[in-house]
Structures are given as structure tokens and as C-alpha cells.
Design an enzyme around this catalytic site. Structure first.
Site, PDB file in Angstrom:
ATOM      1  N   SER A   9       5.407  16.198  -4.067  1.00  0.00           N
ATOM      2  CA  SER A   9       6.135  14.985  -3.666  1.00  0.00           C
ATOM      3  C   SER A   9       7.305  14.734  -4.604  1.00  0.00           C
ATOM      4  CB  SER A   9       5.170  13.802  -3.733  1.00  0.00           C
ATOM      5  OG  SER A   9       5.867  12.586  -3.682  1.00  0.00           O
ATOM      6  N   TYR A  69      -2.065   8.596  -8.237  1.00  0.00           N
ATOM      7  CA  TYR A  69      -1.695   9.461  -7.113  1.00  0.00           C
ATOM      8  C   TYR A  69      -0.553  10.398  -7.524  1.00  0.00           C
ATOM      9  CZ  TYR A  69       1.267  10.948  -3.313  1.00  0.00           C
ATOM     10  OH  TYR A  69       2.087  11.712  -2.524  1.00  0.00           O
ATOM     11  N   LYS A 112      -0.183  14.817  -8.216  1.00  0.00           N
ATOM     12  CA  LYS A 112       0.810  15.783  -7.719  1.00  0.00           C
ATOM     13  C   LYS A 112       1.406  16.572  -8.894  1.00  0.00           C
ATOM     14  CE  LYS A 112       0.264  15.025  -3.405  1.00  0.00           C
ATOM     15  NZ  LYS A 112      -0.456  16.036  -2.622  1.00  0.00           N
TER      16      LYS A 112
HETATM   17  C1  UD1 Z   1       5.798   5.917  -1.410  1.00  0.00           C
HETATM   18  C2  UD1 Z   1       5.086   6.153  -2.706  1.00  0.00           C
HETATM   19  C3  UD1 Z   1       5.225   7.602  -3.078  1.00  0.00           C
HETATM   20  C4  UD1 Z   1       4.646   8.470  -1.996  1.00  0.00           C
HETATM   21  C5  UD1 Z   1       5.322   8.141  -0.676  1.00  0.00           C
HETATM   22  C6  UD1 Z   1       4.623   8.858   0.439  1.00  0.00           C
HETATM   23  C7  UD1 Z   1       5.226   4.026  -3.905  1.00  0.00           C
HETATM   24  C8  UD1 Z   1       5.835   3.317  -5.057  1.00  0.00           C
HETATM   25  N1  UD1 Z   1       5.634   5.292  -3.724  1.00  0.00           N
HETATM   26  O1  UD1 Z   1       7.164   6.235  -1.589  1.00  0.00           O
HETATM   27  O2  UD1 Z   1       4.562   7.859  -4.296  1.00  0.00           O
HETATM   28  O3  UD1 Z   1       4.844   9.828  -2.297  1.00  0.00           O
HETATM   29  O4  UD1 Z   1       5.238   6.750  -0.410  1.00  0.00           O
HETATM   30  O5  UD1 Z   1       5.299   8.664   1.633  1.00  0.00           O
HETATM   31  O6  UD1 Z   1       4.431   3.486  -3.188  1.00  0.00           O
HETATM   32  N2  UD1 Z   1       9.825  -0.897   1.749  1.00  0.00           N
HETATM   33  C9  UD1 Z   1      10.094  -2.207   2.113  1.00  0.00           C
HETATM   34  N3  UD1 Z   1       9.134  -2.917   2.784  1.00  0.00           N
HETATM   35  C10 UD1 Z   1       7.913  -2.365   3.115  1.00  0.00           C
HETATM   36  C11 UD1 Z   1       7.644  -1.030   2.737  1.00  0.00           C
HETATM   37  C12 UD1 Z   1       8.632  -0.331   2.049  1.00  0.00           C
HETATM   38  O7  UD1 Z   1      11.172  -2.725   1.842  1.00  0.00           O
HETATM   39  O8  UD1 Z   1       7.089  -3.076   3.707  1.00  0.00           O
HETATM   40  C13 UD1 Z   1      10.861  -0.127   1.051  1.00  0.00           C
HETATM   41  C14 UD1 Z   1      10.446   0.326  -0.340  1.00  0.00           C
HETATM   42  O9  UD1 Z   1      10.794  -0.622  -1.305  1.00  0.00           O
HETATM   43  C15 UD1 Z   1      11.246   1.627  -0.472  1.00  0.00           C
HETATM   44  C16 UD1 Z   1      11.370   2.147   0.958  1.00  0.00           C
HETATM   45  O10 UD1 Z   1      11.084   1.037   1.798  1.00  0.00           O
HETATM   46  O11 UD1 Z   1      12.519   1.338  -0.930  1.00  0.00           O
HETATM   47  C17 UD1 Z   1      10.396   3.264   1.255  1.00  0.00           C
HETATM   48  O12 UD1 Z   1       9.085   2.841   0.920  1.00  0.00           O
HETATM   49  P1  UD1 Z   1       7.804   3.728   1.245  1.00  0.00           P
HETATM   50  O13 UD1 Z   1       7.816   4.127   2.669  1.00  0.00           O
HETATM   51  O14 UD1 Z   1       6.612   2.985   0.740  1.00  0.00           O
HETATM   52  O15 UD1 Z   1       8.031   5.049   0.421  1.00  0.00           O
HETATM   53  P2  UD1 Z   1       8.296   5.259  -1.152  1.00  0.00           P
HETATM   54  O16 UD1 Z   1       8.184   4.004  -1.906  1.00  0.00           O
HETATM   55  O17 UD1 Z   1       9.578   5.990  -1.278  1.00  0.00           O
END
Ligand code: UD1
Length: 338
Positions: free
Chosen positions: A120, A145, A149
Site C-alpha cells: 500500500s 495496519y 504492510k
Molecule cells: C485509507 C487508509 C490507508 C489504506 C487505504 C485503503 C487511513 C488514514 N488510511 O487511505 O491506510 O491503505 O484507506 O484504501 O485511514 N474522506 C473524507 N470523508 C470520508 C472518508 C474519507 O473526507 O468520510 C477523505 C479522507 O480524508 C482522504 C480521502 O477522503 O483525504 C480518502 O480517504 P480514504 O478513502 O479513507 O483513503 P485513505 O485515507 O487515503
């Protein structure tokens, strides 16, 4: 393939069959559902062999290696909920590391040479330079987690250094989204989704009242975080290319890591805008506080994937979001039918 009924695994089954491989699924359905197998049957018009086995179960895994003629292993199976891993670190270390060590022990015993491992972009943390290349130093993991990795990569590296006769590629996935265009398979988050796109599609479908955008004051063009969102079918095809690359290799023992992303960074707000444009469904959202542990921006340099695998992501963000939405609509219909 372990975890073959999961989100990325099930899509990779389709790509492998299209490429002439015969995938065998090993999955214990602890974090996936048998309906994925129904979807695969509809897409492929045939059954795929599936062993309902926990891949830390040494006796059961021995039996599979003894009875199936395997040319390679793709190791998808892992727990992946960041928050849960903080609350239950041992569950994560036991499952994610035991399964890998067992596979590395079994492969040479049964003459299986090729391993593709699901890593990842989380291993990079917040990189100082963007886009991030494979040479960018890893950062200490933010969660157990993420640590599994990083440790898994090290376990493979050390095993290969000891001349274990295995050729391995660790693919560092950026953010996989979307679904197969047939809407027969897709992401099935358990409970409230933690990831952005399933949360968006469930909100658009009326399952959740509103999406919270985590943070609007980041140092990015619109203040929201930047990620590299890749269509899961593009990601699936990267695994086929990785297996082909390993099969062509003359080396006995090798290990390499490759970024698998699109190379494009997208903010949360621009992704929401594209979703609304592509689906015509307005999304109810508010901008709230930052989520602890979030990275401000990360996106891939995909030069190595292009050069070594001859692979690049072909599908657009618009297509990814259309496919994610089509899948959500299919799920809604299913709920209504029940
Ligand atoms: C997350 C995990 C990462 C993992 C990946 C798997 C965290 C901190 N990181 O990555 O370790 O490998 O998922 O797919 O959890 N967001 C919102 N509102 C929401 C959900 C997300 O604004 O309800 C934003 C987050 O702040 C981020 C983006 O959307 O900027 C993507 O979020 P997400 O899909 O959770 O992925 P990651 O945080 O990149």
C-alpha cells in the site's frame, strides 16, 4: 490467490481469466461475501474453484499446495481497517504476517516460484516530494495496519536476500475505487464505510444522511486532501502483468516494489464534483475537521510500472465513479428485493 473473494481479489479473478490464467481462490469470507462468487459466475459464465480456508491455517494450506498445480500466488488476504488495527493490533499482526510467512514457507516446498503481494502507498506516509517514486523513503507507519504492510515488505525482502527461491513483486496500491462495469462485483464495506467513495455512493443512495469532508484547510488548491484514485479493474490488470513479468524472469530469487496508481492527484472536492456531474445525483456534504492520521497529499509516479510491467491505468476518474455508482444502484435494488 488468497483473498480472492474480496474487492480487489474478485476483480483480479476476472482479469486473470481474460488473460488465460486459471485462478484458484482461497478465502475464509471473514471480510468478504459469497455473493462475490455469484457475481463472478455471472460475469464469467462458469465456476471458479474456491477453497474456504483461513490462510494462516497451515494444514489446510499445505493441502491446497499439494493438490493444486500452482504457478504463482497473489496474496490479497489481509485485514485492512486502519481504526480497528489500532484497537486490535495483535489481530492484525497475527493474521497479516502469519499468512505471509506461511506462504513463503510453502512456496519453495511445492516448487511455486512467483509471488505478487498487496502492499500500500500507506508505507510512504506524507512524502516530502511528489509524485512519490519507489525510491522515496518509507515513513514510520501511522497504524498497526500500515505497519503490517511495511513489515510484510521487509519479510519478503529478507527471505529473498537469504536466497529463498521465490520471485516476488510487492505492488503498492494507491486508492482503489470503482467496480466491474457489469455491476456484478464491487466493494462490500462492512458497516459504516471508512473509505471515501463507498461513503459517497451510500450517501447519494440515501443510506447515509451526509458526507463529512475531513478538513478544508489543507495546503492544496481547494483545501481538501489529495489522493490518487485508481479504477479497481486497472489495478486488477496490473496483477496480471506482474504475474507475467515474474513468469518471464530467469532469476531464482528476486524482490521488487512497484507503485500502482494513475499518477494523477485529485482533491476530495473535485472528486465529489465529478461524481455529481457523472451521475446527476447531488451529494449532501459538509466540510468538517481533519481526520487524525490523514495524509495531506499523495499520488504516484508510475514510471516504474509503465517501464517494468508495460502497464498504465487506462480508465478515467469519471468512469471509476460511474462504475462505483452503478454498483451501488445494483446493491440498492437487491435490498429492495429482499
Ligand atoms: C485509507 C487508509 C490507508 C489504506 C487505504 C485503503 C487511513 C488514514 N488510511 O487511505 O491506510 O491503505 O484507506 O484504501 O485511514 N474522506 C473524507 N470523508 C470520508 C472518508 C474519507 O473526507 O468520510 C477523505 C479522507 O480524508 C482522504 C480521502 O477522503 O483525504 C480518502 O480517504 P480514504 O478513502 O479513507 O483513503 P485513505 O485515507 O487515503
Amino acid at each position: 490467490m488468497t483473498g480472492g473473494a474480496g474487492f480487489i481479489g474478485s476483480h483480479t479473478v476476472v482479469s486473470l481469466i481474460e488473460a488465460g490464467f486459471e485462478p484458484i481462490i482461497v478465502d475464509d469470507f471473514s471480510n468478504s461475501q459469497r455473493t462475490a462468487l455469484d457475481g463472478l459466475r455471472t460475469i464469467l459464465g462458469r465456476e471458479i474453484t474456491c477453497h474456504t480456508v483461513n490462510c494462516t491455517d497451515a494444514a489446510a494450506m499445505h493441502e491446497i499446495f499439494a493438490n493444486e498445480r500452482l504457478s504463482g500466488v497473489i496474496h490479497f488476504a489481509a485485514f485492512k481497517a486502519v481504526g480497528e488495527s489500532v484497537a486490535k493490533p495483535l489481530k492484525y499482526y497475527r493474521n497479516n504476517l502469519d499468512s505471509l510467512v506461511l506462504l513463503l514457507e510453502l512456496m519453495p516446498q511445492y516448487g511455486v516460484k512467483n509471488l505478487v503481494f498487496s502492499s500500500s502507498c500507506t508505507v510512504y506516509g506524507q512524502p516530502k516530494q511528489l509524485p512519490v517514486t519507489e525510491a522515496t523513503p518509507r515513513q514510520p507507519a501511522e497504524s498497526p495496519y500500515g505497519n503490517t504492510k511495511a513489515i510484510s515488505e521487509d519479510i519478503i525482502r529478507d527471505a529473498v536476500r537469504s536466497e529463498l527461491p521465490v520471485r516476488a513483486l510487492a505492488l503498492r496500491y494507491f486508492n482503489p475505487i470503482g467496480a466491474h462495469p457489469s455491476a456484478q462485483i464491487g466493494e462490500l464495506p462492512l458497516g459504516v464505510p471508512a473509505n471515501l467513495v463507498p461513503f459517497i455512493t451510500q450517501t447519494a443512495a440515501g443510506i447515509r444522511p451526509s458526507l463529512m469532508v475531513y478538513g478544508g484547510d489543507y495546503d492544496t488548491p481547494d483545501g481538501t486532501c489529495i489522493r490518487d484514485y485508481i479504477h479497481v479493474m486497472d489495478l486488477a490488470e496490473a496483477h496480471v502483468q506482474a504475474l507475467r513479468k515474474l513468469a518471464e524472469s530467469r532469476e531464482t530469487s528476486s524482490y521488487d516494489v512497484i507503485n500502482i496508481g494513475t499518477g494523477r492527484g485529485e482533491t476530495v472536492l473535485s472528486l465529489i464534483k465529478t461524481f455529481e456531474q457523472e451521475t446527476g445525483v447531488p451529494l449532501n456534504y459538509t466540510i468538517g475537521p481533519r481526520r487524525p492520521g490523514d495524509i495531506e497529499k499523495v499520488y504516484a509516479d508510475v514510471t516504474k510500472a509503465t517501464q517494468t510491467l508495460g502497464w498504465t491505468a487506462r480508465r478515467s476518474l469519471a468512469e471509476s465513479l460511474q462504475d462505483a455508482w452503478r454498483w451501488q444502484e445494483k446493491l440498492n435494488h437487491k435490498v429492495l428485493e429482499l
